[in-house]
Design a protein around this motif. Structure first.
Motif, PDB file in Angstrom:
ATOM      1  N   GLY A   1       0.825  -1.196   0.000  1.00  0.00           N
ATOM      2  CA  GLY A   1       0.000   0.000   0.000  1.00  0.00           C
ATOM      3  C   GLY A   1       0.860   1.246   0.000  1.00  0.00           C
ATOM      4  N   ALA A   2       0.508   2.209   0.859  1.00  0.00           N
ATOM      5  CA  ALA A   2       1.277   3.451   0.937  1.00  0.00           C
ATOM      6  C   ALA A   2       2.716   3.198   1.363  1.00  0.00           C
ATOM      7  CB  ALA A   2       0.606   4.417   1.906  1.00  0.00           C
ATOM      8  N   SER A   3       2.931   2.132   2.137  1.00  0.00           N
ATOM      9  CA  SER A   3       4.296   1.825   2.578  1.00  0.00           C
ATOM     10  C   SER A   3       5.172   1.382   1.410  1.00  0.00           C
ATOM     11  CB  SER A   3       4.274   0.746   3.659  1.00  0.00           C
ATOM     12  OG  SER A   3       3.684   1.242   4.848  1.00  0.00           O
ATOM     13  N   PHE A   4       4.582   0.758   0.388  1.00  0.00           N
ATOM     14  CA  PHE A   4       5.399   0.428  -0.780  1.00  0.00           C
ATOM     15  C   PHE A   4       5.742   1.701  -1.557  1.00  0.00           C
ATOM     16  CE2 PHE A   4       6.137  -0.707  -5.235  1.00  0.00           C
ATOM     17  CZ  PHE A   4       7.208  -1.571  -5.061  1.00  0.00           C
ATOM     18  N   ALA A   5       4.812   2.652  -1.616  1.00  0.00           N
ATOM     19  CA  ALA A   5       5.130   3.940  -2.236  1.00  0.00           C
ATOM     20  C   ALA A   5       6.309   4.587  -1.519  1.00  0.00           C
ATOM     21  CB  ALA A   5       3.908   4.854  -2.200  1.00  0.00           C
ATOM     22  N   ALA A   6       6.306   4.522  -0.188  1.00  0.00           N
ATOM     23  CA  ALA A   6       7.429   5.061   0.588  1.00  0.00           C
ATOM     24  C   ALA A   6       8.705   4.280   0.304  1.00  0.00           C
ATOM     25  CB  ALA A   6       7.096   5.015   2.078  1.00  0.00           C
ATOM     26  N   ALA A   7       8.583   2.972   0.097  1.00  0.00           N
ATOM     27  CA  ALA A   7       9.756   2.149  -0.211  1.00  0.00           C
ATOM     28  C   ALA A   7      10.415   2.580  -1.513  1.00  0.00           C
ATOM     29  CB  ALA A   7       9.352   0.673  -0.276  1.00  0.00           C
ATOM     30  N   VAL A   8       9.608   2.938  -2.509  1.00  0.00           N
ATOM     31  CA  VAL A   8      10.150   3.405  -3.787  1.00  0.00           C
ATOM     32  C   VAL A   8      10.951   4.688  -3.578  1.00  0.00           C
ATOM     33  CG1 VAL A   8       9.547   4.275  -6.087  1.00  0.00           C
ATOM     34  CG2 VAL A   8       8.338   2.297  -5.143  1.00  0.00           C
ATOM     35  N   VAL A   9      10.421   5.591  -2.761  1.00  0.00           N
ATOM     36  CA  VAL A   9      11.136   6.834  -2.457  1.00  0.00           C
ATOM     37  C   VAL A   9      12.458   6.530  -1.761  1.00  0.00           C
ATOM     38  CG1 VAL A   9      11.030   9.033  -1.222  1.00  0.00           C
ATOM     39  CG2 VAL A   9       8.958   8.110  -2.282  1.00  0.00           C
ATOM     40  N   GLY A  10      12.410   5.643  -0.771  1.00  0.00           N
ATOM     41  CA  GLY A  10      13.621   5.312  -0.019  1.00  0.00           C
ATOM     42  C   GLY A  10      14.686   4.644  -0.859  1.00  0.00           C
ATOM     43  N   ALA A  11      14.278   3.710  -1.704  1.00  0.00           N
ATOM     44  CA  ALA A  11      15.242   3.019  -2.558  1.00  0.00           C
ATOM     45  C   ALA A  11      15.917   3.988  -3.518  1.00  0.00           C
ATOM     46  CB  ALA A  11      14.547   1.901  -3.329  1.00  0.00           C
ATOM     47  N   ALA A  12      15.173   4.968  -4.000  1.00  0.00           N
ATOM     48  CA  ALA A  12      15.743   5.958  -4.915  1.00  0.00           C
ATOM     49  C   ALA A  12      16.842   6.769  -4.239  1.00  0.00           C
ATOM     50  CB  ALA A  12      14.661   6.882  -5.438  1.00  0.00           C
ATOM     51  N   GLU A  13      16.653   7.089  -2.966  1.00  0.00           N
ATOM     52  CA  GLU A  13      17.688   7.830  -2.245  1.00  0.00           C
ATOM     53  C   GLU A  13      18.935   6.975  -2.057  1.00  0.00           C
ATOM     54  OE1 GLU A  13      19.912  10.559   0.061  1.00  0.00           O
ATOM     55  OE2 GLU A  13      18.363  10.777  -1.465  1.00  0.00           O
ATOM     56  N   LEU A  14      18.769   5.686  -1.764  1.00  0.00           N
ATOM     57  CA  LEU A  14      19.936   4.806  -1.668  1.00  0.00           C
ATOM     58  C   LEU A  14      20.701   4.785  -2.983  1.00  0.00           C
ATOM     59  CD1 LEU A  14      18.422   1.739   0.258  1.00  0.00           C
ATOM     60  CD2 LEU A  14      20.062   3.408   1.155  1.00  0.00           C
ATOM     61  N   GLN A  15      19.976   4.667  -4.089  1.00  0.00           N
ATOM     62  CA  GLN A  15      20.616   4.636  -5.401  1.00  0.00           C
ATOM     63  C   GLN A  15      21.334   5.955  -5.698  1.00  0.00           C
ATOM     64  OE1 GLN A  15      17.389   3.629  -8.030  1.00  0.00           O
ATOM     65  NE2 GLN A  15      17.023   1.667  -7.025  1.00  0.00           N
ATOM     66  N   ALA A  16      20.704   7.058  -5.326  1.00  0.00           N
ATOM     67  CA  ALA A  16      21.313   8.370  -5.563  1.00  0.00           C
ATOM     68  C   ALA A  16      22.616   8.529  -4.798  1.00  0.00           C
ATOM     69  CB  ALA A  16      20.339   9.481  -5.171  1.00  0.00           C
ATOM     70  N   LYS A  17      22.740   7.803  -3.697  1.00  0.00           N
ATOM     71  CA  LYS A  17      23.961   7.865  -2.893  1.00  0.00           C
ATOM     72  C   LYS A  17      24.928   6.732  -3.246  1.00  0.00           C
ATOM     73  CE  LYS A  17      22.980  11.521  -0.430  1.00  0.00           C
ATOM     74  NZ  LYS A  17      21.709  11.921  -1.065  1.00  0.00           N
ATOM     75  N   GLY A  18      24.689   6.084  -4.393  1.00  0.00           N
ATOM     76  CA  GLY A  18      25.630   5.094  -4.882  1.00  0.00           C
ATOM     77  C   GLY A  18      25.464   3.701  -4.321  1.00  0.00           C
ATOM     78  N   ARG A  19      24.345   3.439  -3.664  1.00  0.00           N
ATOM     79  CA  ARG A  19      24.122   2.114  -3.101  1.00  0.00           C
ATOM     80  C   ARG A  19      23.144   1.309  -3.961  1.00  0.00           C
ATOM     81  NH1 ARG A  19      26.106   1.647   2.080  1.00  0.00           N
ATOM     82  NH2 ARG A  19      25.923  -0.560   1.527  1.00  0.00           N
ATOM     83  N   ARG A  20      23.268  -0.009  -3.907  1.00  0.00           N
ATOM     84  CA  ARG A  20      22.367  -0.888  -4.654  1.00  0.00           C
ATOM     85  C   ARG A  20      21.133  -1.157  -3.790  1.00  0.00           C
ATOM     86  NH1 ARG A  20      26.040  -5.813  -6.105  1.00  0.00           N
ATOM     87  NH2 ARG A  20      24.242  -6.503  -7.323  1.00  0.00           N
ATOM     88  N   GLY A  21      20.201  -0.209  -3.860  1.00  0.00           N
ATOM     89  CA  GLY A  21      18.966  -0.298  -3.094  1.00  0.00           C
ATOM     90  C   GLY A  21      17.783  -0.454  -4.025  1.00  0.00           C
ATOM     91  N   PHE A  22      16.852  -1.299  -3.666  1.00  0.00           N
ATOM     92  CA  PHE A  22      15.702  -1.571  -4.534  1.00  0.00           C
ATOM     93  C   PHE A  22      14.434  -1.702  -3.702  1.00  0.00           C
ATOM     94  CE2 PHE A  22      19.518  -3.383  -6.400  1.00  0.00           C
ATOM     95  CZ  PHE A  22      19.512  -2.824  -7.667  1.00  0.00           C
TER      96      PHE A  22
END
Length: 332
Positions: free
Chosen positions: A44-65
């Motif tokens: 639900g909304a928590s998966f939407a938040a997960a997409v936001v969080g994973a994007a920040e990990l990727q932006a900082k050079g980490r393999r986050g999904f």
């Protein structure tokens, strides 16, 4: 509490969560999450938040999904560390995801340290957002805040979240001033698309869920570039589009305005309103999770406006599922 009242009290809820998470994180060793592949999950909304969080990990050079909880139900070895998001910590699918990955290091972010999700994790951060309503407002933004603070400690960086409560108050006030116009333009929509890229795709997903839950208007989320390849063909003067971003999203907003489709653009850039285009400018944050918090406020408010217009103010859900939450008796 009512949906509108919980939207309004987000500055306080975010300040309380920031204070609580800061204390917890000072005494929490997150090094077990410092793994090659970090998954973020929820439903639900928590998966939407997960997409936001994973994007920040990727932006900082980490393999986050962002990984859907149901995709981990069979115990596939999809990540080395897993962050589980659930406001109350009782979502069946997310609890199962953490339980099915015993080899992965696991962090849960919930408002209940005794919840099933917290019990399935190695580490837990408690949200202190107070009361929430349906649709979720304080629960969603507090989850983003606590996750963002955890990722800052894990991968380094400054304190991008200390100013969020103050900025939340300012953005809510500014966005609120545009709601009368948006209420008129978005009245009687047969469908509303929500569009964004990277972290903003998660924000768009969260916005579409708000509109569905609050106003019962069909709403869907699309990645910006994907939207250009056909999905936007269904939009016309009877529909609406909510767009998040400062790149190709600006031209997209102007294009749908040109065909007479009402649009809301939430952006960090200076963009003028159009005939049926309404622009809400928000502060620019270096951290994508912090940006996600600032961007969602306009969507929360327009969902409330559309809910009021449909005569659905604070109406409870029509469909109550018996198998989406771990019963409290089992959580004891």
């Amino acid at each position: 509490m009512s949906y509108r009242s919980t939207i309004a009290r987000q500055p306080e809820a975010l300040a309380d969560t920031y204070a609580a998470a800061r204390v917890e994180l000072a005494n929490l060793d997150l090094s077990i999450l410092d793994k090659p592949v970090i998954g973020v999950t929820g439903i639900g909304a928590s998966f939407a938040a997960a997409v936001v969080g994973a994007a920040e990990l990727q932006a900082k050079g980490r393999r986050g999904f962002a990984i859907r909880s149901v995709d981990m139900a069979d115990g596939w070895d999809l990540c080395d560390a897993l962050v589980g998001l659930s406001h109350r910590g009782r979502s069946v699918e997310t609890v199962a995801a953490l339980e099915k990955l015993p080899q992965a290091s696991r962090l849960a972010i919930t408002n209940d340290p005794e919840s099933p999700l917290a019990q399935a994790a190695n580490l837990h951060i408690r949200l202190n957002n107070g009361s929430d309503a349906t649709p979720s407002s304080t629960g969603y933004t507090a989850t983003l805040l606590a996750m963002g603070m955890a990722f800052e400690k894990l991968i380094g960086g400054g304190d991008d979240f200390a100013a969020i409560p103050k900025l939340a108050k300012e953005v809510l006030a500014a966005a609120g001033n545009r709601m009368e116009r948006l209420g008129e333009l978005f009245s009687a929509r047969r469908a509303i698309d929500c569009v964004g890229a990277v972290a903003s795709l998660g924000t768009a997903d969260g916005a579409s869920l708000l509109i569905r839950e609050a106003a019962r208007i069909p709403a869907s989320a699309y990645d910006t570039r994907h939207y250009l390849h056909g999905p936007m063909e269904a939009m016309d003067a009877t529909t609406g589009v909510v767009i998040f971003g400062a790149g190709r999203e600006i031209e997209l907003a102007q294009q749908v305005d040109a065909i007479g489709c009402p649009a809301l653009l939430v952006t960090t850039e200076d963009v003028p309103d159009g005939n049926r285009l309404t622009v809400i400018k928000v502060p620019k944050a270096d951290n994508l999770i912090a940006q996600g918090i600032l961007d969602i406020f306009a969507a929360q408010l327009i969902a409330a406006v559309l809910s009021d217009a449909a005569g659905l103010t604070d109406t409870t859900f029509r469909y109550r599922m018996s198998d989406t939450k771990v019963p409290k008796a089992e959580a004891a």
